[in-house]
Design a protein around this motif. Structure first.
Motif: not given
Length: 190
Positions: A183-187, A162-171, A44-50
């Motif tokens: 968090g899920a977003d990389e600014h 980084c535990g992942t190479t992209d963010d919620i938007d694929g950036q 479970i990665r790069n998610n907005f749980i809000v």
């Protein structure tokens, strides 16, 4: 369905081979909580749980990870969730899954913040209380836009690995800077 069970162990067994992958998703406005993971392996990665839960939430947490679950819960934004008094509006984790890079803040239950509870090691995540007034500097809490902005200094460039190479938007993660963002977003500055 408001609650997403990962899997149910087979009869006469205490373990399960089920797997749940949840990447680049938004889980919001689920009155009975966001995730109830009973067994198996998770990624479970790069998610907005809000904005999940309610003041009378019956579950043990908006995100509940049961004992014996393996895998990772990384680089997620868990915010503005709600639970009953002495509940866990954030993450209740009774397992030893990987948990780095999460942004867990502004979760409320019975007037007090409860961010994380039990066995997981969230020391590589941001789990400090917020004030409920967008002190993180998200784009817009009102419209459920939990992307980071230039005002999100408490979350930007804070994770060394980084535990992942992209963010919620694929950036790409990391963006230019000294590290990855919580968090899920990389600014990425415009």
């Amino acid at each position: 369905m408001n609650v997403w069970p990962a899997c149910i162990p087979p009869q006469n067994s205490s373990t399960s081979s089920c797997a749940l992958t949840l990447d680049q998703s938004i889980l919001s406005v689920n009155t009975e909580g966001a995730l109830d993971i009973a067994g198996g392996t998770i990624d479970i990665r790069n998610n907005f749980i809000v904005k999940n839960g309610n003041p009378m939430l019956k579950k043990t947490g908006n995100v509940a990870i049961a004992p014996g679950v393996t895998g990772s819960f990384v680089f997620n934004t868990v915010a503005y969730n709600e639970a009953k008094q002495n509940g866990t509006p954030g993450v209740r984790c009774d397992s030893a899954v990987a948990t780095e890079g999460n942004l867990i803040t502004d979760n409320f239950g019975g007037g007090a913040q409860v961010l994380v509870k039990n066995g997981c090691d969230f020391s590589g995540s941001y789990t400090l209380p917020g004030d409920g007034n967008n002190d993180v500097g998200w784009a817009s809490v009102e419209t459920l836009d939990f992307h980071l902005t230039d005002a999100s200094s408490l979350a930007i460039d804070r994770v060394a690995t980084c535990g992942t190479t992209d963010d919620i938007d694929g950036q790409m993660r990391p963006a230019a800077g000294g590290g990855c963002d919580f968090g899920a977003d990389e600014h990425h500055s415009p």
